[in-house]
Enzyme design. Structure first.
Site, PDB file in Angstrom:
ATOM      1  CG  HIS A 307     -13.236  56.068  66.378  1.00 21.25           C
ATOM      2  ND1 HIS A 307     -14.107  55.977  65.029  1.00 21.25           N
ATOM      3  CD2 HIS A 307     -13.997  55.097  67.103  1.00 21.25           C
ATOM      4  CE1 HIS A 307     -15.042  55.089  65.166  1.00 21.25           C
ATOM      5  NE2 HIS A 307     -14.937  54.551  66.430  1.00 21.25           N
ATOM      6  CB  CYS A 324     -16.160  53.900  69.723  1.00 22.43           C
ATOM      7  SG  CYS A 324     -14.866  52.420  69.864  1.00 22.43           S
TER       8      CYS A 324
END
Length: 379
Positions: A307, A324
C-alpha cells in the site's frame, strides 16, 4: 402398459436385465441399459451405462428434456457411459443401436426417470469471477452451501479445460471448500473454463446436486513481484522485463503480528482506501491504530497489503510497518492500478513464513504435498 419399445433392423429383440443368451453365429446383439428402461425412481449419481452383448454399439443417443446427454464409448465399443451423473427428477430418452457379430443389428429405445432430490447442494460462491482477467498464479476456489462427505464424488464432477495443456489438481481445504491449483503458473493469455457437473452428484445421505455451474476466465500478462525485506526493495516484472523498482518498508518485527510473512503470496483484492485497525487492541491501548490507507493491494488473510504511505524516510532504509509492505504513494498507486488478482508476490528476508492456508498462500506447498489434499489423487 410398458413404454419402452425395442426395434430390430432384421430381428426383434428386447433385453434389459435378462439372463444369459446364446452368442452362437447369427445371434443378434443384446443391449442392456442401466438404470433399466421404464425405471421411475432411478439413482441419478450412478449415471447411465449402456452395454452390448454379442456385438458392438454403433450409435447411442440420450436426451433429457430435448438436451443431448454427453457420453463416450470404451475402446471395444461395447460399453457407453454418460460423462456425468443424471439430473434428479428428470426423464431421459434412450436410443442405442448395436451391430451383432455375425447377426442382425438391434435398436433399443425407451425412457426412464430419475428420483427427486430430498435435499440439495450447490456452489455458493467461486473465484475467479466469470469473465475476469487474472494473474498467472490465480487459483480456482469453489465454496459449497453444505458440507461434503463424499469428496471424491464431487471432485470427479469438477472439470477444468484449457486451450493449452496445464497440469493441475484440486485440494480440499475444508468440508465446504475445494481449490484448484496448477503445477506451474498459468501461461499468459490462457482461456480457462471451469465446469461443476453437480446435477445428480450424491455428496451426503439424502443430498443431491440439481444444477451444473460453468464459468470462464482469462489469464492476463505475467506480472511477478519480488520483495527483499533486508534490502528494502521491491522489483516488479512483466513478461520477464523489469517495469518498476520500489523502495519499501516492511514489518518492524517487534511482535509476530508485526512481522511480514516470507513466501509466495498472491494478490487477492484491493481497495482505495482500506480501513486498517490494530489487531487485538482496543482504543486507548498502547499501539492502537485505526487508519484509512490508500491504494492497498491485499496479499494475505493476516492483514498484509502492499500500500501507499508517505514515509519516504524509512522506505529503502528501515522496516517500520505493522506487517504490510508500504511504498511511495505514486509508486503504490502505479502498483494498485496494474495489479490483477492472482499476481505472485514473493517476499523474502523475515523470520515468519507464510502459511499455505493464509489467504491464497497455496504456492507454499510443493506439488507432491498439494496432491495429498485431493480425494482422487492422494496415495
Amino acid at each position: 402398459m410398458r413404454r419402452a419399445a425395442i426395434v430390430c433392423v432384421a430381428f426383434l429383440l428386447a433385453c434389459c436385465g435378462c439372463g444369459p443368451v446364446s452368442e452362437s453365429p447369427g445371434a443378434p446383439a443384446v443391449v442392456h441399459v442401466s438404470p433399466a428402461l421404464d425405471s421411475k425412481h432411478a439413482r441419478p449419481d450412478k449415471g447411465l451405462v449402456i452395454t452390448a452383448q454379442g456385438g458392438r454399439l454403433t450409435q447411442v443417443l440420450v436426451y433429457a428434456g430435448g438436451e443431448h446427454v454427453p457420453g463416450r464409448l470404451d475402446a471395444s465399443h461395447t460399453t457407453w457411459r454418460s460423462d456425468w451423473a443424471l439430473k434428479p427428477a428428470t426423464e431421459y430418452t434412450v436410443t442405442a443401436t448395436a451391430a451383432g457379430e455375425n447377426g442382425p443389428s438391434t435398436v433399443a429405445m425407451g425412457r426412464l426417470r430419475t428420483r427427486a432430490a430430498e435435499h440439495t447442494f450447490g456452489v455458493a460462491s467461486f473465484a475467479p469471477l466469470p469473465g475476469e482477467t487474472v494473474g498467472v498464479g490465480m487459483p480456482v476456489v469453489l465454496d459449497f452451501d453444505s458440507p461434503i462427505q463424499d469428496k471424491a464424488a464431487v471432485e470427479r464432477a469438477l472439470e477444468v479445460t484449457t486451450k493449452a495443456p496445464a497440469e493441475g489438481a484440486w485440494r480440499w481445504t475444508s468440508d465446504t471448500q475445494v481449490v484448484y491449483r496448477t503445477r506451474r503458473f498459468w501461461a499468459s493469455g490462457q482461456q480457462v473454463m471451469v465446469s461443476a457437473h453437480l446435477a445428480g452428484v450424491h455428496p451426503a445421505p439424502g443430498v443431491y446436486g440439481t444444477l451444473d455451474s460453468t464459468f470462464a476466465f482469462t489469464v492476463g500478462r505475467r506480472q511477478t513481484s519480488t520483495v527483499d525485506t533486508r534490502s528494502h526493495q521491491m522489483v516488479v516484472r512483466r513478461d520477464g522485463k523489469v517495469v518498476q523498482q520500489m523502495a519499501i518498508s516492511a514489518g518492524m518485527a517487534t511482535t509476530r503480528e508485526y512481522t511480514t510473512t516470507s513466501g509466495m503470496h498472491l494478490t487477492m483484492d484491493k481497495g482505495n482506501p482500506v480501513r486498517m485497525i490494530s489487531p487485538g487492541r482496543s482504543k486507548g491501548d498502547p499501539g492502537y491504530y485505526d487508519l484509512l490507507i490508500e491504494h492497498a493491494v491485499r496479499i494475505s488473510n493476516s492483514g498484509e497489503y502492499v500500500h501507499a504511505k508517505d514515509n519516504v524516510w524509512a522506505q529503502g532504509r528501515e522496516n517500520v510497518s505493522h506487517g504490510c509492505i508500504n511504498a511511495r504513494p505514486d509508486q503504490a498507486t502505479w502498483f494498485y492500478a496494474g495489479s490483477l488478482r492472482g499476481d505472485p508476490v514473493l517476499i523474502t528476508g523475515t523470520s515468519r513464513e507464510l502459511e499455505w492456508d493464509n489467504g491464497w498462500g497455496y504456492w507454499q506447498l510443493p506439488w507432491d504435498k498439494w496432491l495429498l489434499g485431493s480425494a482422487l489423487r492422494a496415495p
